[in-house]
Scaffold this motif. Structure first.
Motif, PDB file in Angstrom:
ATOM      1  N   UNK A 297      21.634   1.485  -8.787  1.00  0.00           N
ATOM      2  CA  UNK A 297      21.131   2.799  -9.223  1.00  0.00           C
ATOM      3  C   UNK A 297      19.705   2.676  -9.777  1.00  0.00           C
ATOM      4  N   UNK A 298      18.898   3.618  -9.457  1.00  0.00           N
ATOM      5  CA  UNK A 298      17.529   3.653  -9.957  1.00  0.00           C
ATOM      6  C   UNK A 298      17.193   5.108 -10.251  1.00  0.00           C
ATOM      7  N   UNK A 299      17.772   5.643 -11.344  1.00  0.00           N
ATOM      8  CA  UNK A 299      17.607   7.073 -11.621  1.00  0.00           C
ATOM      9  C   UNK A 299      16.153   7.523 -11.701  1.00  0.00           C
ATOM     10  N   UNK A 300      15.277   6.740 -12.293  1.00  0.00           N
ATOM     11  CA  UNK A 300      13.872   7.129 -12.413  1.00  0.00           C
ATOM     12  C   UNK A 300      13.220   7.343 -11.062  1.00  0.00           C
ATOM     13  N   UNK A 301      13.500   6.452 -10.124  1.00  0.00           N
ATOM     14  CA  UNK A 301      12.946   6.578  -8.776  1.00  0.00           C
ATOM     15  C   UNK A 301      13.400   7.878  -8.135  1.00  0.00           C
ATOM     16  N   UNK A 302      14.704   8.152  -8.179  1.00  0.00           N
ATOM     17  CA  UNK A 302      15.246   9.335  -7.514  1.00  0.00           C
ATOM     18  C   UNK A 302      14.876  10.628  -8.245  1.00  0.00           C
TER      19      UNK A 302
ATOM     20  N   UNK B  42      10.309   7.120   1.340  1.00  0.00           N
ATOM     21  CA  UNK B  42       8.974   7.277   0.757  1.00  0.00           C
ATOM     22  C   UNK B  42       8.620   8.758   0.728  1.00  0.00           C
ATOM     23  N   UNK B  43       7.513   9.078   0.082  1.00  0.00           N
ATOM     24  CA  UNK B  43       7.093  10.468  -0.074  1.00  0.00           C
ATOM     25  C   UNK B  43       6.721  11.134   1.255  1.00  0.00           C
ATOM     26  N   UNK B  44       6.479  10.359   2.282  1.00  0.00           N
ATOM     27  CA  UNK B  44       6.066  10.908   3.583  1.00  0.00           C
ATOM     28  C   UNK B  44       7.241  11.091   4.540  1.00  0.00           C
ATOM     29  N   UNK B  45       8.472  11.033   4.035  1.00  0.00           N
ATOM     30  CA  UNK B  45       9.663  11.158   4.879  1.00  0.00           C
ATOM     31  C   UNK B  45       9.571  12.392   5.764  1.00  0.00           C
ATOM     32  N   UNK B  46       9.960  12.211   7.035  1.00  0.00           N
ATOM     33  CA  UNK B  46       9.931  13.288   8.024  1.00  0.00           C
ATOM     34  C   UNK B  46      11.311  13.461   8.644  1.00  0.00           C
ATOM     35  N   UNK B  47      11.785  14.668   8.672  1.00  0.00           N
ATOM     36  CA  UNK B  47      13.093  14.968   9.263  1.00  0.00           C
ATOM     37  C   UNK B  47      13.109  14.635  10.754  1.00  0.00           C
TER      38      UNK B  47
ATOM     39  N   UNK C 240       0.840  -1.195   0.000  1.00  0.00           N
ATOM     40  CA  UNK C 240       0.000   0.000   0.000  1.00  0.00           C
ATOM     41  C   UNK C 240       0.880   1.251   0.000  1.00  0.00           C
ATOM     42  N   UNK C 241       1.963   1.207   0.760  1.00  0.00           N
ATOM     43  CA  UNK C 241       2.874   2.353   0.832  1.00  0.00           C
ATOM     44  C   UNK C 241       3.633   2.527  -0.484  1.00  0.00           C
ATOM     45  N   UNK C 242       3.978   1.445  -1.141  1.00  0.00           N
ATOM     46  CA  UNK C 242       4.600   1.529  -2.475  1.00  0.00           C
ATOM     47  C   UNK C 242       3.629   2.224  -3.430  1.00  0.00           C
ATOM     48  N   UNK C 243       2.384   1.782  -3.432  1.00  0.00           N
ATOM     49  CA  UNK C 243       1.381   2.320  -4.363  1.00  0.00           C
ATOM     50  C   UNK C 243       0.990   3.767  -4.069  1.00  0.00           C
ATOM     51  N   UNK C 244       0.944   4.140  -2.801  1.00  0.00           N
ATOM     52  CA  UNK C 244       0.420   5.449  -2.423  1.00  0.00           C
ATOM     53  C   UNK C 244       1.473   6.480  -2.033  1.00  0.00           C
ATOM     54  N   UNK C 245       2.649   6.031  -1.610  1.00  0.00           N
ATOM     55  CA  UNK C 245       3.687   6.959  -1.166  1.00  0.00           C
ATOM     56  C   UNK C 245       5.063   6.618  -1.736  1.00  0.00           C
ATOM     57  N   UNK C 246       5.068   5.835  -2.810  1.00  0.00           N
ATOM     58  CA  UNK C 246       6.276   5.540  -3.577  1.00  0.00           C
ATOM     59  C   UNK C 246       7.442   5.054  -2.714  1.00  0.00           C
ATOM     60  N   UNK C 247       7.150   4.084  -1.823  1.00  0.00           N
ATOM     61  CA  UNK C 247       8.202   3.474  -1.003  1.00  0.00           C
ATOM     62  C   UNK C 247       9.179   2.738  -1.904  1.00  0.00           C
ATOM     63  N   UNK C 248      10.458   2.932  -1.698  1.00  0.00           N
ATOM     64  CA  UNK C 248      11.479   2.273  -2.502  1.00  0.00           C
ATOM     65  C   UNK C 248      12.834   2.902  -2.257  1.00  0.00           C
ATOM     66  N   UNK C 249      13.778   2.692  -3.118  1.00  0.00           N
ATOM     67  CA  UNK C 249      13.717   1.914  -4.359  1.00  0.00           C
ATOM     68  C   UNK C 249      13.740   0.408  -4.087  1.00  0.00           C
ATOM     69  N   UNK C 250      13.436  -0.370  -5.114  1.00  0.00           N
ATOM     70  CA  UNK C 250      13.403  -1.819  -4.965  1.00  0.00           C
ATOM     71  C   UNK C 250      14.719  -2.339  -4.403  1.00  0.00           C
TER      72      UNK C 250
END
Length: 139
Positions: free
Chosen positions: A51-56, A128-133, A36-46
């Protein structure tokens, strides 16, 4: 008293009770929450070691930043990444239930913690997109 942090979707970063979080011991629950987190908040990279340039590039665009900077925002330093002794013990106990692998080896190699936001075991080298400092949560 308000929780320490309340963010997205009414999910709360909270202290861990007496029992282990379900996803630390139930693989199906963990995978459901992780996917669910992969689908909704782009958890990764695999594979963080590859290297996964597209993800970053997507992360850099989201945060209006550059790739090198966004690569520093990892689960390892997210304020929702729980690596308290209690959580690590729960993760190790959960891995050991099936005796499929040495739980201490798995924990060491993956540097696992528990995402308090999305309720799953996650590897410190991902993000993921929800990263918090401000993390991780430790004893």
């Amino acid at each position: 008293m308000k929780p320490k942090v309340t963010i997205l979707l009414n999910k709360t970063v909270s202290s861990v009770g007496e029992s282990c979080p379900t996803a630390t011991k139930d693989v199906e629950e963990n995978i459901k929450n992780r996917d669910w987190t992969i689908d909704n908040f782009d958890y990764g990279p695999l594979n963080p070691a590859s290297p996964d340039p597209g993800f970053w590039e997507k992360k850099a665009e989201l945060w209006n930043s550059d790739i090198e900077t966004v690569k520093t925002a990892l689960c390892a330093n997210c304020s929702a990444f729980d690596q308290t002794d209690k959580i690590i013990d729960c993760i190790i106990e959960g891995i050991n239930e099936t005796e499929a692998a040495n739980p201490y080896d798995v924990q060491e190699r993956a540097d696992l913690g528990y995402c308090q936001l999305f309720k799953f075991k996650c590897a410190s080298a991902r993000t993921c997109d929800a990263w918090l400092y401000g993390g991780p949560i430790t004893d």
